[in-house]
Design a protein around this motif. Structure first.
Motif, PDB file in Angstrom:
ATOM      1  N   PRO A 132     -31.371 -22.723   3.539  1.00 25.94           N
ATOM      2  CA  PRO A 132     -30.536 -23.512   2.741  1.00 25.94           C
ATOM      3  C   PRO A 132     -29.661 -22.672   2.051  1.00 25.94           C
ATOM      4  O   PRO A 132     -30.058 -21.555   1.483  1.00 25.94           O
ATOM      5  CB  PRO A 132     -31.631 -24.056   1.792  1.00 25.94           C
ATOM      6  N   ARG A 133     -28.440 -23.236   2.183  1.00 23.43           N
ATOM      7  CA  ARG A 133     -27.274 -22.382   1.518  1.00 23.43           C
ATOM      8  C   ARG A 133     -27.490 -22.167  -0.224  1.00 23.43           C
ATOM      9  O   ARG A 133     -26.942 -21.030  -0.816  1.00 23.43           O
ATOM     10  CB  ARG A 133     -26.140 -22.613   1.729  1.00 23.43           C
ATOM     11  N   ASN A 134     -28.238 -22.929  -0.800  1.00 20.29           N
ATOM     12  CA  ASN A 134     -28.531 -23.164  -2.081  1.00 20.29           C
ATOM     13  C   ASN A 134     -29.925 -22.403  -2.483  1.00 20.29           C
ATOM     14  O   ASN A 134     -30.395 -22.778  -3.805  1.00 20.29           O
ATOM     15  CB  ASN A 134     -28.701 -24.740  -2.690  1.00 20.29           C
ATOM     16  N   MET A 135     -30.529 -21.765  -1.628  1.00 10.81           N
ATOM     17  CA  MET A 135     -31.814 -21.363  -2.090  1.00 10.81           C
ATOM     18  C   MET A 135     -31.432 -20.163  -3.101  1.00 10.81           C
ATOM     19  O   MET A 135     -30.799 -19.487  -2.982  1.00 10.81           O
ATOM     20  CB  MET A 135     -32.373 -20.427  -0.806  1.00 10.81           C
ATOM     21  N   GLN A 136     -32.245 -20.120  -4.271  1.00 15.71           N
ATOM     22  CA  GLN A 136     -32.281 -19.089  -5.275  1.00 15.71           C
ATOM     23  C   GLN A 136     -33.292 -18.192  -5.422  1.00 15.71           C
ATOM     24  O   GLN A 136     -34.416 -18.263  -4.560  1.00 15.71           O
ATOM     25  CB  GLN A 136     -32.338 -19.947  -6.580  1.00 15.71           C
ATOM     26  N   ASN A 137     -33.195 -17.001  -6.191  1.00 14.55           N
ATOM     27  CA  ASN A 137     -34.104 -15.842  -6.163  1.00 14.55           C
ATOM     28  C   ASN A 137     -34.429 -15.073  -5.095  1.00 14.55           C
ATOM     29  O   ASN A 137     -35.650 -14.505  -4.807  1.00 14.55           O
ATOM     30  CB  ASN A 137     -35.252 -16.540  -7.040  1.00 14.55           C
ATOM     31  N   VAL A 138     -33.484 -15.333  -4.143  1.00  8.73           N
ATOM     32  CA  VAL A 138     -33.780 -14.603  -2.698  1.00  8.73           C
ATOM     33  C   VAL A 138     -33.941 -13.178  -3.156  1.00  8.73           C
ATOM     34  O   VAL A 138     -33.096 -12.525  -3.673  1.00  8.73           O
ATOM     35  CB  VAL A 138     -32.512 -14.677  -1.812  1.00  8.73           C
ATOM     36  N   ARG A 188      -9.681 -20.334  -0.896  1.00 12.11           N
ATOM     37  CA  ARG A 188     -10.987 -19.742  -1.360  1.00 12.11           C
ATOM     38  C   ARG A 188     -10.920 -18.267  -1.583  1.00 12.11           C
ATOM     39  O   ARG A 188     -10.066 -17.388  -1.039  1.00 12.11           O
ATOM     40  CB  ARG A 188     -11.811 -19.902  -0.169  1.00 12.11           C
ATOM     41  N   THR A 189     -11.764 -17.629  -2.275  1.00  9.95           N
ATOM     42  CA  THR A 189     -11.774 -16.007  -2.748  1.00  9.95           C
ATOM     43  C   THR A 189     -13.123 -15.585  -1.910  1.00  9.95           C
ATOM     44  O   THR A 189     -14.005 -16.191  -2.206  1.00  9.95           O
ATOM     45  CB  THR A 189     -11.706 -15.955  -4.461  1.00  9.95           C
ATOM     46  N   GLY A 190     -12.757 -14.837  -0.939  1.00  8.08           N
ATOM     47  CA  GLY A 190     -14.007 -14.456  -0.220  1.00  8.08           C
ATOM     48  C   GLY A 190     -14.665 -15.150   0.584  1.00  8.08           C
ATOM     49  O   GLY A 190     -14.224 -16.436   0.945  1.00  8.08           O
ATOM     50  N   ILE A 191     -15.694 -14.954   1.178  1.00  5.06           N
ATOM     51  CA  ILE A 191     -16.545 -15.688   2.135  1.00  5.06           C
ATOM     52  C   ILE A 191     -17.985 -16.095   1.537  1.00  5.06           C
ATOM     53  O   ILE A 191     -18.688 -15.348   1.077  1.00  5.06           O
ATOM     54  CB  ILE A 191     -16.719 -14.919   3.560  1.00  5.06           C
ATOM     55  N   ARG A 192     -18.218 -17.438   1.596  1.00  3.86           N
ATOM     56  CA  ARG A 192     -19.217 -17.977   1.272  1.00  3.86           C
ATOM     57  C   ARG A 192     -19.494 -18.855   2.447  1.00  3.86           C
ATOM     58  O   ARG A 192     -19.146 -19.770   2.716  1.00  3.86           O
ATOM     59  CB  ARG A 192     -19.175 -18.913  -0.127  1.00  3.86           C
ATOM     60  N   PRO A 193     -20.521 -18.078   3.205  1.00  4.47           N
ATOM     61  CA  PRO A 193     -21.234 -18.770   4.245  1.00  4.47           C
ATOM     62  C   PRO A 193     -21.746 -20.231   4.102  1.00  4.47           C
ATOM     63  O   PRO A 193     -22.388 -20.446   3.188  1.00  4.47           O
ATOM     64  CB  PRO A 193     -22.516 -17.912   4.851  1.00  4.47           C
ATOM     65  N   ASP A 194     -21.058 -21.161   5.167  1.00  6.73           N
ATOM     66  CA  ASP A 194     -21.014 -22.675   4.671  1.00  6.73           C
ATOM     67  C   ASP A 194     -22.573 -23.091   5.322  1.00  6.73           C
ATOM     68  O   ASP A 194     -23.096 -24.231   5.079  1.00  6.73           O
ATOM     69  CB  ASP A 194     -20.123 -23.520   5.227  1.00  6.73           C
ATOM     70  N   VAL A 232     -24.596 -14.292  -1.661  1.00  7.53           N
ATOM     71  CA  VAL A 232     -25.073 -12.950  -1.165  1.00  7.53           C
ATOM     72  C   VAL A 232     -24.004 -12.141  -0.372  1.00  7.53           C
ATOM     73  O   VAL A 232     -23.782 -10.772  -0.757  1.00  7.53           O
ATOM     74  CB  VAL A 232     -26.374 -12.936  -0.654  1.00  7.53           C
ATOM     75  N   PHE A 233     -23.510 -12.941   0.255  1.00  6.14           N
ATOM     76  CA  PHE A 233     -22.304 -12.242   0.969  1.00  6.14           C
ATOM     77  C   PHE A 233     -21.347 -11.449  -0.048  1.00  6.14           C
ATOM     78  O   PHE A 233     -20.895 -10.317   0.284  1.00  6.14           O
ATOM     79  CB  PHE A 233     -21.691 -13.130   1.884  1.00  6.14           C
ATOM     80  N   GLN A 234     -20.536 -12.333  -0.947  1.00  5.18           N
ATOM     81  CA  GLN A 234     -19.870 -11.595  -1.828  1.00  5.18           C
ATOM     82  C   GLN A 234     -20.327 -10.552  -2.677  1.00  5.18           C
ATOM     83  O   GLN A 234     -19.699  -9.484  -2.899  1.00  5.18           O
ATOM     84  CB  GLN A 234     -19.315 -12.588  -2.686  1.00  5.18           C
ATOM     85  N   SER A 286     -18.652 -19.415   8.450  1.00  5.44           N
ATOM     86  CA  SER A 286     -17.823 -18.876   7.692  1.00  5.44           C
ATOM     87  C   SER A 286     -16.791 -19.893   7.119  1.00  5.44           C
ATOM     88  O   SER A 286     -16.111 -20.692   7.719  1.00  5.44           O
ATOM     89  CB  SER A 286     -16.902 -17.613   7.839  1.00  5.44           C
ATOM     90  N   ASP A 287     -16.921 -20.154   5.534  1.00  7.38           N
ATOM     91  CA  ASP A 287     -15.869 -21.122   5.329  1.00  7.38           C
ATOM     92  C   ASP A 287     -14.650 -20.447   4.678  1.00  7.38           C
ATOM     93  O   ASP A 287     -14.005 -21.166   3.812  1.00  7.38           O
ATOM     94  CB  ASP A 287     -16.516 -22.052   4.181  1.00  7.38           C
TER      95      ASP A 287
END
Length: 506
Positions: free
Chosen positions: A210-216, A184-190, A243-245, A178-179
């Motif tokens: 990868p945190r930058n994976m798209q179309n999950v 920061r607004t909310g949590i964006r897993p690092d 996705v977390f947010q 968690s970052d």
């Protein structure tokens, strides 16, 4: 009456010879040490003796039962150390035992009457009495403190929900970094990785996401599936770490609104890997720094220089001047440097960074040995609740501790869903599923080979353990790893770096 006193030197030592008085003193001391309340029974203090002996009998019975149970089933020792009800009982019971023992000891000393002991023996007796106080009361007080810390840790860290059963013989746990923090607004897993553990052998595979994976995608039973039936595909902003947010925005649709973000990310991880994710563990990266310091640092080998960067200039989007470097080679990193080693982005790709994060994870697993835990337990217990949150129920902790010990003794396999096999901007999830399934199958076969090697004639346990732990393979690759990027400050800025083998745990 005089005749009765003469034949009863225990209660009337003045009628006994000096050697008998000395023996009497040692005898009463030994009885009190082994059976608190026994001396009080000899002196006919029946009510006091009844209470003290009951405490003593219960204590000895519990100790014997626990020892037998642990000899029969090792995991029972972990149950004792992790079950909140047992820990609460022991936190109360041990002080009762200590108080009973001390009170009985001092009462026995009063009844012994030091003036009746010869001067030569008296000095030894007093020294033995003081030593016993330190030997017994000290560990009991220390044990109570440790148990209370452990009880607090179990209550603060672990959940109280239902236990999940392994799926296809495996536990799958999502690890999130968690970052969340100031600005920061909310949590964006690092960082995100899925640990798949064989429920019997403990053989583990870490799948890097990868945190930058798209179309999950999301499973059909996920609340987010109805919002994104074709996957989370709204462009460059719709990345896996966002996705977390999304979960938090739709929290009322999840079973537990308080952990909607974690549940949403677990759903995405399940759809990406094809594995059902039962639990999560989220590490607050600032708390992670404190946890590493509590462990006394971690040891690893870095294959290239890793920068400690300045803050990003919001007007230009560029980092300021590099403030320092983590040099290549074998390093012992404190919390601050371990955090930078895991998170540093400058002069590297996201995929290289994933390898560094896994290296830090592996170092923590390998170096979290019983000696470290016992000697630094208070600091670890204090740091852990602020560093880690999880939905693993407290009732399952003993099983996972047992699994962790099995995992620690084996080589941890890894797989990153990164190029060229998987392209984060346009991933083929069927390919990802097959890669994960193949890696788990490979790890399972390796585990079976290790079993066969252990049972082979002439094969020693220590030799097999060396193979399981990866001993030998690391030393062969060390010169190559140390040479990579060592002279240029890690100047490779490409997004799809081929150089992913940048560190290992010695």
């Amino acid at each position: 009456m005089a005749e009765t006193r003469y034949v009863d030197p225990i209660r009337h030592p003045s009628y006994a010879s000096q050697p008998t008085r000395d023996v009497r003193a040692w005898l009463l001391l030994v009885v009190t040490v082994l059976i608190p309340g026994g001396v009080q029974l000899l002196f006919r203090r029946r009510r006091w003796a009844q209470i003290s002996l009951s405490i003593t009998a219960i204590s000895w019975a519990l100790a014997i039962i626990a020892i037998v149970a642990v000899l029969i089933n090792r995991s029972f020792a972990f149950t004792i150390g992790t079950n909140p009800f047992i820990l609460t009982f022991l936190t109360i019971w041990i002080p009762v035992v200590a108080i009973n023992w001390v009170v009985c000891l001092f009462d026995s000393l009063r009844r012994i009457r030091l003036v009746t002991i010869s001067q030569k023996v008296r000095r030894r007796f007093v020294a033995a009495f003081c030593a016993l106080l330190l030997i017994v009361v000290g560990p009991l007080a220390w044990g109570t403190t440790m148990l209370n810390s452990q009880r607090g840790l179990m209550s603060d860290l672990f959940a109280s929900g239902k236990a999940a059963k392994p799926v296809d013989g495996r536990y799958n746990i999502l690890l999130l970094g968690s970052d969340a923090g100031k600005g920061r607004t909310g949590i964006r897993p690092d960082s995100m990785s899925l640990v798949s553990i064989d429920a019997k052998t403990g053989k583990s595979v870490i799948v890097g996401l990868p945190r930058n994976m798209q179309n999950v995608p999301f499973p059909e039973d996920s609340p987010l599936h109805k919002h994104y039936p074709q996957g989370y595909n709204c462009g460059n902003e719709c990345l896996l770490n966002a996705v977390f947010q999304q979960g938090e925005q739709h929290k009322d649709e999840f079973e537990d609104p308080k952990t909607a973000g974690e549940q949403a990310t677990m759903d995405a991880a399940s759809a990406i890997t094809g594995l059902e994710v039962q639990y999560y563990a989220m590490v607050n990266l600032k708390g992670f720094e404190k946890l590493i310091d509590a462990l006394g640092g971690i040891n690893l080998v870095s294959g290239k220089r890793v920068p400690i960067s300045s803050k990003v200039d919001p007007t230009t989007g560029q980092h300021g001047p590099v403030k320092g470097w983590i040099e290549p080679g074998e390093q012992k990193l404190d919390g601050f440097h371990a955090l930078w080693f895991a998170r540093s982005r400058e002069f590297s790709s996201d995929y290289e960074r994933m390898v560094r994060q896994r290296c830090v994870q592996t170092a923590m697993v390998k170096q979290l040995d019983p000696a470290t835990v016992l000697t630094k337990y208070q600091a670890i217990a204090k740091a852990t609740p602020g560093a880690v949150s999880t939905d693993i129920p407290s009732s399952e902790v003993d099983s996972f501790v047992d699994l962790a010990l099995k995992t620690k003794s084996q080589k941890i396999e890894s797989l990153d869903l990164t190029p060229p096999e998987v392209t984060p901007s346009n991933p083929d999830f069927d390919v990802a599923h097959q890669l994960v399934a193949d890696k788990i199958e490979e790890a399972s076969q390796d585990s079976e080979k290790d079993k066969d090697a252990l049972s082979a004639p002439g094969r020693t346990l220590s030799a097999a353990a060396g193979v399981d732990a990866g001993i030998g393979s690391a030393s062969e690759s060390e010169p190559q790893l140390l040479a990579q990027g060592a002279g240029d400050g890690g100047a490779d800025k490409g997004e799809d770096s081929d150089d992913k083998s940048i560190c290992y745990v010695p």
